[in-house]
Design a protein around this motif. Structure first.
Motif, PDB file in Angstrom:
ATOM      1  N   CYS A   1       0.823  -1.204   0.000  1.00  0.00           N
ATOM      2  CA  CYS A   1       0.000   0.000   0.000  1.00  0.00           C
ATOM      3  C   CYS A   1       0.854   1.249   0.000  1.00  0.00           C
ATOM      4  N   PHE A   2       1.920   1.272   0.835  1.00  0.00           N
ATOM      5  CA  PHE A   2       2.785   2.446   0.875  1.00  0.00           C
ATOM      6  C   PHE A   2       3.395   2.706  -0.496  1.00  0.00           C
ATOM      7  N   PHE A   3       3.843   1.604  -1.138  1.00  0.00           N
ATOM      8  CA  PHE A   3       4.557   1.720  -2.394  1.00  0.00           C
ATOM      9  C   PHE A   3       3.651   2.222  -3.508  1.00  0.00           C
ATOM     10  N   ILE A   4       2.364   1.857  -3.478  1.00  0.00           N
ATOM     11  CA  ILE A   4       1.434   2.208  -4.549  1.00  0.00           C
ATOM     12  C   ILE A   4       0.698   3.510  -4.246  1.00  0.00           C
ATOM     13  N   LEU A   5       0.130   3.625  -3.060  1.00  0.00           N
ATOM     14  CA  LEU A   5      -0.736   4.752  -2.736  1.00  0.00           C
ATOM     15  C   LEU A   5      -0.016   5.926  -2.097  1.00  0.00           C
ATOM     16  N   GLY A   6       1.155   5.690  -1.539  1.00  0.00           N
ATOM     17  CA  GLY A   6       1.838   6.734  -0.812  1.00  0.00           C
ATOM     18  C   GLY A   6       1.475   6.703   0.663  1.00  0.00           C
ATOM     19  N   LEU A   7       2.251   7.423   1.449  1.00  0.00           N
ATOM     20  CA  LEU A   7       2.111   7.344   2.895  1.00  0.00           C
ATOM     21  C   LEU A   7       0.804   7.958   3.380  1.00  0.00           C
ATOM     22  N   ARG A   8       0.447   9.144   2.875  1.00  0.00           N
ATOM     23  CA  ARG A   8      -0.750   9.823   3.379  1.00  0.00           C
ATOM     24  C   ARG A   8      -2.021   9.027   3.081  1.00  0.00           C
ATOM     25  N   VAL A   9      -2.195   8.610   1.830  1.00  0.00           N
ATOM     26  CA  VAL A   9      -3.404   7.882   1.460  1.00  0.00           C
ATOM     27  C   VAL A   9      -3.502   6.572   2.238  1.00  0.00           C
ATOM     28  N   THR A  10      -2.377   5.895   2.429  1.00  0.00           N
ATOM     29  CA  THR A  10      -2.391   4.629   3.156  1.00  0.00           C
ATOM     30  C   THR A  10      -2.776   4.830   4.609  1.00  0.00           C
ATOM     31  N   VAL A  11      -2.223   5.866   5.232  1.00  0.00           N
ATOM     32  CA  VAL A  11      -2.552   6.129   6.633  1.00  0.00           C
ATOM     33  C   VAL A  11      -4.024   6.508   6.781  1.00  0.00           C
ATOM     34  N   LEU A  12      -4.535   7.326   5.873  1.00  0.00           N
ATOM     35  CA  LEU A  12      -5.953   7.698   5.943  1.00  0.00           C
ATOM     36  C   LEU A  12      -6.858   6.491   5.721  1.00  0.00           C
ATOM     37  N   LEU A  13      -6.495   5.631   4.767  1.00  0.00           N
ATOM     38  CA  LEU A  13      -7.283   4.425   4.532  1.00  0.00           C
ATOM     39  C   LEU A  13      -7.253   3.508   5.747  1.00  0.00           C
ATOM     40  N   THR A  14      -6.081   3.343   6.327  1.00  0.00           N
ATOM     41  CA  THR A  14      -5.943   2.473   7.492  1.00  0.00           C
ATOM     42  C   THR A  14      -6.728   3.011   8.684  1.00  0.00           C
ATOM     43  N   SER A  15      -6.580   4.306   8.958  1.00  0.00           N
ATOM     44  CA  SER A  15      -7.285   4.879  10.104  1.00  0.00           C
ATOM     45  C   SER A  15      -8.795   4.893   9.895  1.00  0.00           C
ATOM     46  N   SER A  16      -9.252   5.028   8.641  1.00  0.00           N
ATOM     47  CA  SER A  16     -10.692   4.973   8.394  1.00  0.00           C
ATOM     48  C   SER A  16     -11.242   3.573   8.667  1.00  0.00           C
ATOM     49  N   LEU A  17     -10.468   2.532   8.331  1.00  0.00           N
ATOM     50  CA  LEU A  17     -10.878   1.167   8.672  1.00  0.00           C
ATOM     51  C   LEU A  17     -10.980   0.980  10.178  1.00  0.00           C
ATOM     52  N   MET A  18     -10.057   1.582  10.913  1.00  0.00           N
ATOM     53  CA  MET A  18     -10.086   1.482  12.365  1.00  0.00           C
ATOM     54  C   MET A  18     -11.294   2.213  12.943  1.00  0.00           C
ATOM     55  N   VAL A  19     -11.603   3.393  12.385  1.00  0.00           N
ATOM     56  CA  VAL A  19     -12.778   4.134  12.858  1.00  0.00           C
ATOM     57  C   VAL A  19     -14.056   3.337  12.595  1.00  0.00           C
ATOM     58  N   LEU A  20     -14.169   2.789  11.391  1.00  0.00           N
ATOM     59  CA  LEU A  20     -15.349   2.002  11.060  1.00  0.00           C
ATOM     60  C   LEU A  20     -15.450   0.756  11.926  1.00  0.00           C
ATOM     61  N   GLY A  21     -14.317   0.086  12.128  1.00  0.00           N
ATOM     62  CA  GLY A  21     -14.321  -1.110  12.958  1.00  0.00           C
ATOM     63  C   GLY A  21     -14.693  -0.803  14.404  1.00  0.00           C
TER      64      GLY A  21
END
Length: 368
Positions: free
Chosen positions: A1-21
């Motif tokens: 994910c870091f390699f494809i999406l970049g650090l910011r997008v990956t962190v936002l995607l990851t944290s959004s999964l945590m919020v939803l969970g």
């Protein structure tokens, strides 16, 4: 994910999964079956975000920090994640009363009180995760204006080539097993620490404090060791040998102490605290050192891929151990012996490992 999406997008995607969970676990549904499914779904989403959080530290340190700061940055980013686990050891026993210590458990008032305390913990976790997501959304740049090192600006291998490189690199497989086996066993062991200590009359609260101080101590020692590695480069293998030697001795001490009928060693609160905390300190503090050694060994494989592979292996060993625990849960001496055995095996693998610093060599030579 870091390699494809970049650090910011990956962190936002990851944290959004945590919020939803975390949010799914807080949905007030009276139907227990639906509530159970929501909780399992929330845990699944949180689990999907877990590997990204665990593997972000080496990529973050390479992207933002110079070669003489990378190990320290990796240690801080990776070990701060463990402070959440340390807090969990305290929050559970202190906020939620233990069922085995609650009088008249069958009464509705006591059962409802435990449910209310558990829901309070879930709401608090949802609030903290939402706050972190909001902060990342407001400001979390993907990279600095200028690369801090040559390695940060260099081209990395593709996913396919990276996996081929990892699977064909015998030295990487050696240190991957040296990391995954003891850390996986320790994660499974610490997750059921209260069950292991119950037969020797250690309370849930004491088990929580043991887990808390072992993680906090590991964070402090890990950051100190990483800072030492930044000052004196090329010492990662030596540091790991010291930490794994200490982990082997501490785990052996704990295991022999629990066998009071055989070894006749003094079984006191002080000895249990000391041996468990030392074990946690040695193993937890080795995590950032391992991460840095992975990246140096397989460079130019992207940091997220190499660390993701070893994290997956660690989870596999933890899952296998917990699977056997479902069948052999009446007696835990075999579980305790897995600890010194895994630490000793890891120590032998590191002894046979031939270290190399390809990323550091690139930074030093090209910069000069």
């Amino acid at each position: 994910c870091f390699f494809i999406l970049g650090l910011r997008v990956t962190v936002l995607l990851t944290s959004s999964l945590m919020v939803l969970g975390a949010g799914l676990r807080c949905v007030p549904v009276s139907d227990l079956e639906i509530r159970k499914k929501l909780i399992h779904g929330g845990q699944l989403l949180n689990g999907l975000a877990g590997p990204t959080v665990m593997n972000a530290a080496p990529f973050l340190s390479t992207t933002w920090f110079s070669p003489d700061e990378r190990a320290t940055a990796t240690a801080i980013a990776s070990l701060l994640n463990y402070l959440g686990s340390a807090g969990a050891f305290l929050v559970g026993p202190l906020v939620v009363p233990p069922p085995n210590g609650t009088a008249h458990l069958a009464s509705h008032s006591n059962t409802q009180h435990i449910k209310d305390r558990i829901e309070a913990v879930l709401y608090a976790e949802f609030g903290m995760v939402s706050l972190i997501f909001s902060a990342a959304l407001a400001y979390f740049p993907s990279r600095p204006p200028f690369p801090p090192s040559v390695a940060a600006a260099s081209q990395r291998l593709s996913y396919r080539r990276s996996f081929c490189r990892l699977l064909s690199n015998f030295r990487f497989l050696m240190i991957a097993l040296a990391y995954a086996i003891p850390l996986g066993v320790f994660s499974g062991w610490s997750g059921v620490l209260d069950l292991i200590l119950t037969p020797i009359h250690v309370s849930q609260v004491d088990a929580g404090w043991i887990g808390f101080w072992s993680i906090v101590g590991g964070c402090v020692v890990g950051i100190a060791m990483a800072r030492f590695a930044d000052f004196i480069r090329g010492m990662l293998k030596f540091i790991l040998l010291l930490l794994l030697s200490g982990a082997t001795l501490a785990s052996t001490w704990f295991t022999l102490t629990c066998l009071t009928t055989v070894t006749h060693l003094p079984l006191t609160t002080a000895t249990l605290y000391t041996s468990c905390i030392l074990l946690g300190i040695f193993l937890n503090s080795s995590v950032p050192i391992f991460f840095e050694l992975f990246v140096e060994t397989v460079y130019p494989v992207p940091e997220g891929i190499s660390c993701g592979v070893v994290t997956f292996l660690s989870n596999v060993f933890m899952g296998v151990l917990l699977f056997f625990l479902t069948f052999y849960h009446t007696e835990f001496s075999w579980f305790n012996w897995c600890l010194p055995g895994s630490c000793l095996l890891s120590l032998l693998l590191i002894l046979c490992f031939r270290e190399s610093y390809d990323r550091l060599y690139l930074d030093v030579v090209v910069s000069v």
